[in-house]
Design a protein around this motif. Structure first.
Motif, PDB file in Angstrom:
ATOM      1  N   ASN A 118      -1.553  -7.745  -2.855  1.00 32.09           N
ATOM      2  CA  ASN A 118      -1.963  -6.768  -1.839  1.00 32.09           C
ATOM      3  C   ASN A 118      -1.352  -5.398  -2.120  1.00 32.09           C
ATOM      4  O   ASN A 118      -0.169  -5.261  -2.393  1.00 32.09           O
ATOM      5  CB  ASN A 118      -1.519  -7.263  -0.452  1.00 32.09           C
ATOM      6  CG  ASN A 118      -2.199  -6.534   0.696  1.00 32.09           C
ATOM      7  OD1 ASN A 118      -2.598  -5.380   0.569  1.00 32.09           O
ATOM      8  ND2 ASN A 118      -2.333  -7.222   1.824  1.00 32.09           N
ATOM      9  N   SER A 119      -2.182  -4.389  -2.067  1.00 30.13           N
ATOM     10  CA  SER A 119      -1.755  -2.992  -2.073  1.00 30.13           C
ATOM     11  C   SER A 119      -2.882  -2.235  -1.381  1.00 30.13           C
ATOM     12  O   SER A 119      -3.627  -2.850  -0.588  1.00 30.13           O
ATOM     13  CB  SER A 119      -1.511  -2.494  -3.503  1.00 30.13           C
ATOM     14  OG  SER A 119      -1.055  -1.153  -3.517  1.00 30.13           O
ATOM     15  N   GLY A 120      -3.008  -0.961  -1.628  1.00 29.61           N
ATOM     16  CA  GLY A 120      -4.099  -0.247  -0.973  1.00 29.61           C
ATOM     17  C   GLY A 120      -4.111   1.218  -1.353  1.00 29.61           C
ATOM     18  O   GLY A 120      -3.096   1.783  -1.764  1.00 29.61           O
TER      19      GLY A 120
ATOM     20  N   GLU B 111      -7.767   2.980   4.648  1.00 24.13           N
ATOM     21  CA  GLU B 111      -7.375   2.169   3.493  1.00 24.13           C
ATOM     22  C   GLU B 111      -8.542   1.483   2.821  1.00 24.13           C
ATOM     23  O   GLU B 111      -9.239   0.663   3.442  1.00 24.13           O
ATOM     24  CB  GLU B 111      -6.356   1.094   3.911  1.00 24.13           C
ATOM     25  CG  GLU B 111      -5.897   0.242   2.709  1.00 24.13           C
ATOM     26  CD  GLU B 111      -4.997  -0.936   3.080  1.00 24.13           C
ATOM     27  OE1 GLU B 111      -4.871  -1.244   4.285  1.00 24.13           O
ATOM     28  OE2 GLU B 111      -4.439  -1.541   2.151  1.00 24.13           O
TER      29      GLU B 111
ATOM     30  N   GLN C  72      -8.929  -1.383   0.524  1.00 19.93           N
ATOM     31  CA  GLN C  72      -7.998  -2.471   0.249  1.00 19.93           C
ATOM     32  C   GLN C  72      -7.896  -2.803  -1.233  1.00 19.93           C
ATOM     33  O   GLN C  72      -8.911  -2.877  -1.935  1.00 19.93           O
ATOM     34  CB  GLN C  72      -8.459  -3.734   1.023  1.00 19.93           C
ATOM     35  CG  GLN C  72      -7.687  -4.997   0.727  1.00 19.93           C
ATOM     36  CD  GLN C  72      -6.261  -4.974   1.275  1.00 19.93           C
ATOM     37  OE1 GLN C  72      -5.508  -4.031   1.072  1.00 19.93           O
ATOM     38  NE2 GLN C  72      -5.896  -6.034   1.960  1.00 19.93           N
ATOM     39  N   VAL C  73      -6.686  -2.986  -1.687  1.00 17.37           N
ATOM     40  CA  VAL C  73      -6.419  -3.565  -2.999  1.00 17.37           C
ATOM     41  C   VAL C  73      -5.843  -4.949  -2.749  1.00 17.37           C
ATOM     42  O   VAL C  73      -4.887  -5.103  -1.972  1.00 17.37           O
ATOM     43  CB  VAL C  73      -5.430  -2.694  -3.803  1.00 17.37           C
ATOM     44  CG1 VAL C  73      -4.941  -3.434  -5.046  1.00 17.37           C
ATOM     45  CG2 VAL C  73      -6.091  -1.369  -4.188  1.00 17.37           C
TER      46      VAL C  73
ATOM     47  N   GLN D  16      -0.220   1.994  -1.420  1.00 15.37           N
ATOM     48  CA  GLN D  16       0.569   1.137  -0.545  1.00 15.37           C
ATOM     49  C   GLN D  16       1.509   0.203  -1.305  1.00 15.37           C
ATOM     50  O   GLN D  16       1.108  -0.432  -2.285  1.00 15.37           O
ATOM     51  CB  GLN D  16      -0.389   0.284   0.299  1.00 15.37           C
ATOM     52  CG  GLN D  16       0.292  -0.626   1.296  1.00 15.37           C
ATOM     53  CD  GLN D  16      -0.684  -1.591   1.959  1.00 15.37           C
ATOM     54  OE1 GLN D  16      -1.533  -2.177   1.290  1.00 15.37           O
ATOM     55  NE2 GLN D  16      -0.582  -1.742   3.259  1.00 15.37           N
TER      56      GLN D  16
ATOM     57  N   HIS E 114       2.972  -3.113  -0.605  1.00 16.99           N
ATOM     58  CA  HIS E 114       2.883  -4.257   0.291  1.00 16.99           C
ATOM     59  C   HIS E 114       3.795  -5.369  -0.207  1.00 16.99           C
ATOM     60  O   HIS E 114       3.652  -6.536   0.156  1.00 16.99           O
ATOM     61  CB  HIS E 114       1.419  -4.744   0.353  1.00 16.99           C
ATOM     62  CG  HIS E 114       1.083  -5.530   1.580  1.00 16.99           C
ATOM     63  ND1 HIS E 114       1.374  -6.864   1.709  1.00 16.99           N
ATOM     64  CD2 HIS E 114       0.483  -5.171   2.738  1.00 16.99           C
ATOM     65  CE1 HIS E 114       0.957  -7.299   2.896  1.00 16.99           C
ATOM     66  NE2 HIS E 114       0.416  -6.291   3.534  1.00 16.99           N
TER      67      HIS E 114
HETATM   68 MG    MG Z   1      -3.426  -3.429   1.606  1.00 12.89          MG
END
Ligand code: MG
Length: 228
Positions: free
Chosen positions: A105-107, A115, A117-118, A212, A214
């Motif tokens: 997870n990142s973003g 966001e 989303q990643v 982000q 995360h």
């Molecule tokens: Mg995210």
């Protein structure tokens, strides 16, 4: 006269030839590069154009041509942006750990607010508006176009921020159009679709781009932006 006659027969107004100004020329660059008028925010070498949440230098690990999330917090561009075309390349960890939102997870936050989303979305079930390609919490992606864990992926984003209309009350919602790995995942969706006043308090003309943290070691490499 002959030119006029030929043009008229072809259905083209002669005056349009004379009236058109020269288009601005943009060198699209090499496949590994960026267009000539893009602002390169990260080229694999350093994070000098980014800062940490506390305003200090961004502290993600930079090596081998990429920047890796390392638990030091999300990073923010020093410059702020409004409408833009954005290119971001990223890779979720090759070694798969966790499930759902707890995997790769990142973003990518436009204006630090919205966001894209990643996530490692490869054979990884989660709620649709939190999947890779989602405008997080708002719109599920049209399809799941995830590559395998560890492989480089790319977002190409066209973003128009929401803004107050001329009357100062109603809101023009703005839009996201997004390709993930060359596949359309967001087709001109509104950035702000609610009409409740509270949702619009933080509308801004420009804001930072944010990546982000995360807590998962997601990597980033090429990041460039073209303000529109
Ligand atoms: Mg995210």
């Amino acid at each position: 006269m002959l030119v006029w006659l030929v043009a008229t027969l072809a259905g083209v107004a002669v005056t349009s030839f004379a009236a058109d100004a020269d288009l601005k020329v943009v060198d699209p660059g090499t496949p590994d590069g960026a267009p000539s008028d893009a602002i390169v925010l990260f080229d694999g070498k350093d994070l000098s154009q980014w800062h940490a949440e506390d305003g200090g230098p961004a502290r993600w690990k930079v090596e081998n041509g990429c920047a890796q999330v390392n638990g030091t917090g999300s990073i923010f561009t020093r410059q702020e942006f409004g409408a833009c075309q954005l290119h971001v390349e990223f890779a979720t960890p090759a070694q798969v750990e966790g499930n759902g939102q707890d995997r790769g997870n990142s973003g990518v936050y436009l204006q630090g607010r919205y966001e894209m989303q990643v996530l490692d979305g490869y054979h990884n079930k989660t709620y649709n508006d939190g999947q890779i390609g989602a405008f997080y919490g708002n719109f599920a992606p049209l399809v799941n176009a995830a590559r395998k864990p560890g492989e480089w992926q790319a977002y190409d984003i066209v973003f128009h921020p929401p803004k107050l209309a001329a009357d100062g009350k109603t809101v023009e919602p703005g839009s996201f159009t997004v390709l993930l790995n060359g596949v359309l995942v967001q087709d001109h969706v509104p950035v702000k679709s609610s009409t409740t006043a509270a949702a619009f308090h933080d509308i801004v003309p420009k804001g930072p781009l944010v990546l982000q943290d995360h807590g998962h070691p997601v990597r980033y490499r090429k990041v460039w932006i073209r303000p529109l």
